[in-house]
Scaffold this motif. Structure first.
Motif, short mmCIF file in Angstrom:
data_model
loop_
_atom_site.label_atom_id
_atom_site.label_comp_id
_atom_site.label_asym_id
_atom_site.label_seq_id
_atom_site.Cartn_x
_atom_site.Cartn_y
_atom_site.Cartn_z
N ARG A 39 39.68 78.67 71.97
CA ARG A 39 38.71 79.68 71.50
C ARG A 39 37.54 79.00 70.80
N PRO A 40 36.35 79.57 70.93
CA PRO A 40 35.24 79.08 70.12
C PRO A 40 35.59 79.26 68.64
N THR A 41 35.22 78.29 67.82
CA THR A 41 35.57 78.29 66.41
C THR A 41 34.38 77.86 65.58
N ALA A 42 34.17 78.55 64.46
CA ALA A 42 33.15 78.14 63.50
C ALA A 42 33.87 77.45 62.35
N HIS A 43 33.45 76.24 62.04
CA HIS A 43 34.00 75.49 60.92
C HIS A 43 32.98 75.57 59.79
N GLU A 54 36.84 76.01 56.05
CA GLU A 54 37.64 77.07 56.67
C GLU A 54 37.20 77.22 58.11
N SER A 55 38.12 77.64 58.97
CA SER A 55 37.82 77.92 60.37
C SER A 55 37.85 79.42 60.61
N VAL A 56 36.91 79.89 61.41
CA VAL A 56 36.81 81.32 61.72
C VAL A 56 36.67 81.47 63.23
#
Length: 100
Positions: A39-43, A54-56
């Motif tokens: 999945r695409p993830t924002a760090h 945190e990862s979202v």
């Protein structure tokens, strides 16, 4: 006639990009990763303390067409329709970690 298919990964990435705009404007460091096999993830991290992060992810709701932002482990943060609320929640979590 051409057909444009938007995948769930592309939709998730678009939601994350809206969230990252809000987070960056609030001073958080953000990197988005979109590997083909995950999945695409924002760090998100504090630029002064990069280890505090945190990862979202953005996930489709189980019922309906809605999407939500969730922490990497799956806990829901806020609907993707409200990236400001999600950014505020993530910011509170990171600020609390930074201050401890």
């Amino acid at each position: 006639m051409s057909v444009l298919m938007i995948t769930e990964a592309e939709t998730a990435l678009a939601h994350l990009e809206r969230l990252t705009d809000v987070l960056r404007s609030a001073g958080w460091a953000v990197e988005v990763a979109a590997p083909a096999d995950r999945r695409p993830t924002a760090h998100i991290a504090d630029p002064r303390l990069p280890r505090v992060g945190e990862s979202v992810i953005a996930v489709r709701e189980r019922s309906g067409d809605g999407w939500s932002y969730c922490y990497g482990w799956g806990e829901r943060i806020a609907p993707c329709a409200d990236p400001s609320a999600a950014a505020a929640a993530v910011g509170r979590v990171l600020a609390a970690r930074r201050d401890n």
